[in-house]
Design a protein around this motif. Structure first.
Motif, PDB file in Angstrom:
ATOM      1  N   LYS A  59       6.364 -10.840  -6.844  1.00  0.00           N
ATOM      2  CA  LYS A  59       6.521  -9.952  -5.695  1.00  0.00           C
ATOM      3  C   LYS A  59       6.134  -8.542  -6.113  1.00  0.00           C
ATOM      4  O   LYS A  59       6.677  -7.991  -7.064  1.00  0.00           O
ATOM      5  CB  LYS A  59       7.979  -9.984  -5.201  1.00  0.00           C
ATOM      6  CG  LYS A  59       8.345 -11.287  -4.579  1.00  0.00           C
ATOM      7  CD  LYS A  59       9.708 -11.221  -3.927  1.00  0.00           C
ATOM      8  CE  LYS A  59      10.019 -12.534  -3.262  1.00  0.00           C
ATOM      9  NZ  LYS A  59      11.253 -12.494  -2.512  1.00  0.00           N
ATOM     10  N   LEU A  60       5.185  -7.990  -5.390  1.00  0.00           N
ATOM     11  CA  LEU A  60       4.734  -6.640  -5.669  1.00  0.00           C
ATOM     12  C   LEU A  60       5.560  -5.652  -4.870  1.00  0.00           C
ATOM     13  O   LEU A  60       5.896  -5.892  -3.702  1.00  0.00           O
ATOM     14  CB  LEU A  60       3.257  -6.494  -5.317  1.00  0.00           C
ATOM     15  CG  LEU A  60       2.302  -7.412  -6.067  1.00  0.00           C
ATOM     16  CD1 LEU A  60       0.888  -7.242  -5.519  1.00  0.00           C
ATOM     17  CD2 LEU A  60       2.336  -7.106  -7.544  1.00  0.00           C
ATOM     18  N   LYS A  61       5.874  -4.554  -5.504  1.00  0.00           N
ATOM     19  CA  LYS A  61       6.605  -3.501  -4.808  1.00  0.00           C
ATOM     20  C   LYS A  61       5.618  -2.607  -4.061  1.00  0.00           C
ATOM     21  O   LYS A  61       4.535  -2.335  -4.559  1.00  0.00           O
ATOM     22  CB  LYS A  61       7.383  -2.649  -5.813  1.00  0.00           C
ATOM     23  CG  LYS A  61       8.484  -3.408  -6.505  1.00  0.00           C
ATOM     24  CD  LYS A  61       9.243  -2.507  -7.454  1.00  0.00           C
ATOM     25  CE  LYS A  61      10.338  -3.265  -8.144  1.00  0.00           C
ATOM     26  NZ  LYS A  61      11.069  -2.428  -9.098  1.00  0.00           N
ATOM     27  N   PRO A  62       5.993  -2.173  -2.872  1.00  0.00           N
ATOM     28  CA  PRO A  62       5.112  -1.256  -2.146  1.00  0.00           C
ATOM     29  C   PRO A  62       4.967   0.059  -2.908  1.00  0.00           C
ATOM     30  O   PRO A  62       5.869   0.453  -3.667  1.00  0.00           O
ATOM     31  CB  PRO A  62       5.828  -1.015  -0.820  1.00  0.00           C
ATOM     32  CG  PRO A  62       6.893  -2.045  -0.737  1.00  0.00           C
ATOM     33  CD  PRO A  62       7.151  -2.532  -2.117  1.00  0.00           C
ATOM     34  N   PRO A  63       3.850   0.749  -2.737  1.00  0.00           N
ATOM     35  CA  PRO A  63       3.672   2.032  -3.428  1.00  0.00           C
ATOM     36  C   PRO A  63       4.773   3.027  -3.056  1.00  0.00           C
ATOM     37  O   PRO A  63       5.221   3.068  -1.932  1.00  0.00           O
ATOM     38  CB  PRO A  63       2.313   2.540  -2.921  1.00  0.00           C
ATOM     39  CG  PRO A  63       1.658   1.371  -2.281  1.00  0.00           C
ATOM     40  CD  PRO A  63       2.726   0.391  -1.919  1.00  0.00           C
ATOM     41  N   GLY A  64       5.210   3.780  -4.032  1.00  0.00           N
ATOM     42  CA  GLY A  64       6.219   4.798  -3.790  1.00  0.00           C
ATOM     43  C   GLY A  64       7.635   4.336  -4.132  1.00  0.00           C
ATOM     44  O   GLY A  64       8.575   5.097  -4.021  1.00  0.00           O
ATOM     45  N   GLU A  65       7.805   3.099  -4.517  1.00  0.00           N
ATOM     46  CA  GLU A  65       9.164   2.642  -4.875  1.00  0.00           C
ATOM     47  C   GLU A  65       9.324   2.631  -6.354  1.00  0.00           C
ATOM     48  O   GLU A  65       8.517   2.382  -7.129  1.00  0.00           O
ATOM     49  CB  GLU A  65       9.415   1.250  -4.314  1.00  0.00           C
ATOM     50  CG  GLU A  65       9.730   1.267  -2.856  1.00  0.00           C
ATOM     51  CD  GLU A  65      10.253  -0.088  -2.385  1.00  0.00           C
ATOM     52  OE1 GLU A  65      10.752  -0.882  -3.193  1.00  0.00           O
ATOM     53  OE2 GLU A  65      10.161  -0.327  -1.193  1.00  0.00           O
TER      54      GLU A  65
END
Length: 65
Positions: A59-65
């Protein structure tokens, strides 16, 4: 026997429609079960080994987290 580098055994159980299977997935993990036919037992082994060797979803984290 061996499938995709994993050892497994299939033996007939006590009853006429009883087959027991065991598969060694790694040094610590052994899975086993029963099936009504030898073919069903082999199908369970193949499914389990394929599932264990399938690439894990990351699972990839959205940018900025």
């Amino acid at each position: 026997m061996e499938y995709r580098g994993k050892s497994y055994t299939i033996v007939q159980g006590i009853g006429p429609h009883s087959w027991k299977w065991t598969v060694q997935l790694d040094e610590k993990t052994v899975s086993s079960g029963e099936a009504p036919s030898r073919e069903a037992a082999k199908n369970n082994v193949v499914w389990l080994v394929d599932k264990a060797l399938a690439p894990k979803m990351v699972k990839l984290k959205p940018p900025g987290e």
